[in-house]
Enzyme design. Structure first.
Site, mmCIF file in Angstrom:
data_model
loop_
_atom_site.group_PDB
_atom_site.id
_atom_site.type_symbol
_atom_site.label_atom_id
_atom_site.label_comp_id
_atom_site.label_asym_id
_atom_site.label_seq_id
_atom_site.Cartn_x
_atom_site.Cartn_y
_atom_site.Cartn_z
ATOM 1 N N SER A 14 47.832 42.691 20.955
ATOM 2 C CA SER A 14 47.412 43.951 21.566
ATOM 3 C C SER A 14 45.912 43.914 21.837
ATOM 4 C CB SER A 14 47.781 45.128 20.657
ATOM 5 O OG SER A 14 47.144 44.975 19.415
ATOM 6 N N SER A 15 45.425 44.970 22.443
ATOM 7 C CA SER A 15 43.989 45.088 22.777
ATOM 8 C C SER A 15 43.504 44.056 23.786
ATOM 9 C CB SER A 15 43.104 44.984 21.518
ATOM 10 O OG SER A 15 43.473 45.964 20.603
ATOM 11 N N ILE A 151 60.002 45.638 18.392
ATOM 12 C CA ILE A 151 61.325 46.275 18.394
ATOM 13 C C ILE A 151 61.305 47.559 19.212
ATOM 14 C CG2 ILE A 151 63.014 47.480 16.951
ATOM 15 C CD1 ILE A 151 62.478 45.480 14.781
ATOM 16 N N GLU A 152 60.277 48.381 19.012
ATOM 17 C CA GLU A 152 60.236 49.693 19.677
ATOM 18 C C GLU A 152 60.206 49.602 21.190
ATOM 19 O OE1 GLU A 152 58.063 48.872 17.260
ATOM 20 O OE2 GLU A 152 57.624 50.575 15.956
ATOM 21 N N LYS A 192 49.880 27.768 25.522
ATOM 22 C CA LYS A 192 51.149 27.910 24.783
ATOM 23 C C LYS A 192 51.511 29.368 24.455
ATOM 24 C CE LYS A 192 53.129 24.492 23.552
ATOM 25 N NZ LYS A 192 53.869 23.660 24.521
ATOM 26 N N CYS A 383 32.962 71.665 22.011
ATOM 27 C CA CYS A 383 34.060 72.249 21.243
ATOM 28 C C CYS A 383 33.605 72.547 19.815
ATOM 29 C CB CYS A 383 35.295 71.359 21.322
ATOM 30 S SG CYS A 383 36.804 72.307 21.070
ATOM 31 N N LEU A 384 33.991 71.718 18.822
ATOM 32 C CA LEU A 384 33.490 71.977 17.479
ATOM 33 C C LEU A 384 31.964 71.977 17.469
ATOM 34 C CD1 LEU A 384 34.066 72.382 14.461
ATOM 35 C CD2 LEU A 384 34.067 69.901 14.213
ATOM 36 N N ARG A 475 41.742 75.512 18.605
ATOM 37 C CA ARG A 475 42.513 76.633 18.109
ATOM 38 C C ARG A 475 41.618 77.865 17.930
ATOM 39 N NH1 ARG A 475 44.645 73.564 14.552
ATOM 40 N NH2 ARG A 475 46.599 73.177 15.611
ATOM 41 N N HIS A 520 36.122 70.575 26.747
ATOM 42 C CA HIS A 520 35.759 69.150 26.671
ATOM 43 C C HIS A 520 35.424 68.633 28.067
ATOM 44 C CE1 HIS A 520 36.955 68.217 22.487
ATOM 45 N NE2 HIS A 520 37.843 69.185 22.663
ATOM 46 N N GLU A 522 34.000 66.033 28.911
ATOM 47 C CA GLU A 522 34.089 64.572 29.037
ATOM 48 C C GLU A 522 35.390 64.118 29.687
ATOM 49 O OE1 GLU A 522 34.207 66.296 26.248
ATOM 50 O OE2 GLU A 522 35.354 65.340 24.625
HETATM 51 N N1 GLN Z 1 38.506 72.569 15.119
HETATM 52 C C1 GLN Z 1 38.042 73.431 16.187
HETATM 53 C C2 GLN Z 1 39.156 74.304 16.723
HETATM 54 O O1 GLN Z 1 40.304 74.017 16.529
HETATM 55 C C3 GLN Z 1 37.436 72.598 17.297
HETATM 56 C C4 GLN Z 1 38.397 71.694 17.973
HETATM 57 C C5 GLN Z 1 37.752 70.661 18.841
HETATM 58 O O2 GLN Z 1 36.579 70.371 18.686
HETATM 59 N N2 GLN Z 1 38.497 70.055 19.733
HETATM 60 O O3 GLN Z 1 38.910 75.291 17.349
#
Ligand code: GLN
Length: 548
Positions: A14-15, A151-152, A192, A383-384, A475, A520, A522
């Site tokens: 892999s990789s 196998i998978e 090989k 996000c976080l 969340r 996000h 990115e």
């Molecule tokens: N843990 C945070 C939340 O659920 C941030 C989630 C994240 O950074 N993707 O809201």
């Protein structure tokens, strides 16, 4: 069906870069003005990678429609400049899940449900769905995850074997990626492992049409002939995928090899030249930066770059947009306390706190953000990272000492980030995927959501428009009960949902560049279209560096 299918399998180990190879071929076909889509079939039993540990599996890539997918979809979007969906990634787990649901519903009318034909039919349906509808592409590239011999992976390989007979020879192509190691001691390339891998494929009825060999350097002609002979492919159907300095060079390297040309001939695709000028220019700019900046990434998964794949790429794109190289310094947030922040972050031109889950390392992130705010170092929170910026601001600027996120402290009187249950009840378009673990309750907000941009802000300066769509995976939300208190102290809400119920972007006015976003960005950055927030963050870092 007008769509033709290219299946990409991998052997030996892999990789080897199967995802990048598939994405590069896609980019080349697209540059020949052939419409392309691309799909990943993952053999593991998880229904999707959403619940998988990023340490083990790398980043979870989120699509506009809110699917949590394999990180290869990020490569596909970046190389092909297209937006993918839940139709572009599935797993053994999801396939079995569907088949079992049908069985329970009685769809199989009492028949015995078996891997062949029921599982394989379900796989074929998923693959063929790409060719349905008026806007079906000319070509669909299907990457089969894992390594031949697992196998998978067998049901997937059996499905593509059948598809070749179903669709006809001209409409399918099998490409097999293997490793051709160079043994320094013997001074030789070794074929090989490739021979064995192809033998394994043949034993399940798949004859590869093209063999793509991952090798450290270009193989001599006689070796290609040897592989062709032993593996029963055309002498001009053995190509090298050599190690490249920058991953975006790979399509150019494939082009030099004539890889896309051979694919087009074998699949009877229109003979056109690839228009690669814009891509070449981008690669040139990558290779010829006029300066450099150093960005600290303050996170938990600092040991594994795969966990921040899209983020890493988006920062590089931001660098290209400013013609600078971006050096990343991964800093383990668990080590950052009030004292060590200055040492660990010394000399960086920008600080980025990425997304994440769980309390571990959060206090360190807050310390890093405080350091960025007080020392006027460009800061980007995602996000976080945005949530931590709000916590930091509430604690140290607004004086709410126990400010926290409900995720980390259920008893705080100042839950500036909280679970907005009433919003989810009404609006969320995603059913709960993680109920099992749920004192977390409710749902994740997944996929693209609209965001209004306030005028005269950093966000407005970056986007140059008043409405954007960005992808979410979280969340918890900003708690509107604290909106006024924090605004009075100088927190600016530069992006909110169209109905004003959700804070999506926060920033600071009197700071060179300090911005946190709940989404996000990115995931939507591409080498040919760097994301405006990353572009401006890096620009701020360049300006910061000039000051030092
Ligand atoms: N843990 C945070 C939340 O659920 C941030 C989630 C994240 O950074 N993707 O809201």
């Amino acid at each position: 069906m007008k769509t033709k299918f290219i299946f990409v399998t991998g052997g030996v180990l892999s990789s080897l870069g199967k995802g990048l190879a598939a994405a590069s071929l896609g980019a080349l076909l697209k540059a020949r003005n052939i419409s392309v889509t691309i799909q990943k079939l993952d053999p593991y039993i998880n229904v999707d990678p959403g619940t998988m540990n990023p340490f083990q599996h790398g980043e979870v890539f989120v699509t506009d429609d809110g699917a949590e997918t394999d990180l290869d979809l990020g490569h596909y979007e970046r190389y092909l400049n297209i937006s993918l969906s839940h139709k572009n990634n599935t797993t053994s787990g999801a396939i079995y899940n569907n088949v079992i649901a049908k069985e329970r519903r009685g769809d199989y009318l009492g028949g015995t449900v078996q891997v062949i034909p029921h599982i394989t039919d379900e796989i074929k349906r998923f693959v063929l769905a790409l060719g349905e509808g008026e806007d079906a592409p000319d070509v669909a590239i299907i990457e089969i995850g894992g390594t031949v011999g697992d196998i998978e992976g067998l049901p997937f390989l059996e499905a593509i074997r059948q598809l070749r007979s179903d669709l006809g020879r001209d409409n399918c192509l099998n490409i097999h990626l293997t490793l051709v190691p160079y043994l320094r001691a013997a001074g030789e390339f070794k074929t090989k492992p490739t021979q064995h891998s192809v033998k394994e494929l043949l034993s399940i009825g798949i004859q590869p049409d093209i063999i793509l060999c991952r090798c450290e350097q270009v193989m001599p002609e006689d070796l290609r002939k040897k592989i062709a002979l032993f593996c029963n492919v055309d002498p001009d159907a053995v190509f090298c995928s050599i190690d490249v300095g920058n991953i975006y060079e790979l399509p150019l390297s494939f082009f030099e090899e004539g890889f896309d040309q051979k694919v087009a001939i074998m699949m009877r695709l229109p003979a056109r030249n690839a228009h690669l000028e814009p891509w070449r220019e981008m690669v040139y700019n990558f290779a010829h930066p006029k300066g450099e900046v150093t960005i600290a990434i303050v996170g938990k998964y600092v040991d594994l770059k795969e966990a921040y794949k899209s983020l890493h790429e988006a920062l590089m794109h931001g660098g290209v947009a400013n013609r600078v190289a971006v050096n990343l310094r991964y800093v383990n947030s668990e080590q950052i306390d009030e004292k060590s922040a200055a040492t660990l972050l010394a000399g960086v031109d920008g600080i980025l706190v990425p997304g994440g889950f769980g309390y571990r390392g959060v206090e360190g992130k807050v310390n890093a953000i405080r350091y960025a705010r007080e020392n006027r170092i460009p800061f980007f929170g995602i996000c976080l990272g945005m949530q931590c910026a709000v916590i930091e601001f509430a604690r140290h600027v607004a004086g709410l000492e126990d400010a926290n996120s409900e995720e980390f402290d259920k008893n705080s009187a100042n839950k500036v980030i909280y679970l907005m249950t009433e919003w989810y009840d009404v609006h969320t378009k995603n059913v709960e995927r993680r109920n099992e673990t749920s004192d977390k309750g409710g749902t994740m907000r997944l996929g693209a959501y609209p965001c209004k941009i306030a005028p005269d802000t950093r966000a407005a300066e970056a986007y140059g428009t008043d409405l954007v769509h960005e992808r979410h995976r979280h969340r918890y939300e900003f708690n509107n009960a604290f909106k006024d208190v924090l605004a009075e102290k100088g927190l600016v809400y530069s992006g909110v949902s169209p109905d004003d119920s959700l804070v999506e972007i926060v920033e600071l006015k009197d700071h060179p560049w300090f911005l946190g976003c709940q989404f996000h960005p990115e995931f939507k950055s591409r080498p040919m279209q760097p994301h405006p927030l990353f572009r401006d963050f890096i620009r701020a870092a360049v300006e910061q560096k000039a000051k030092n």
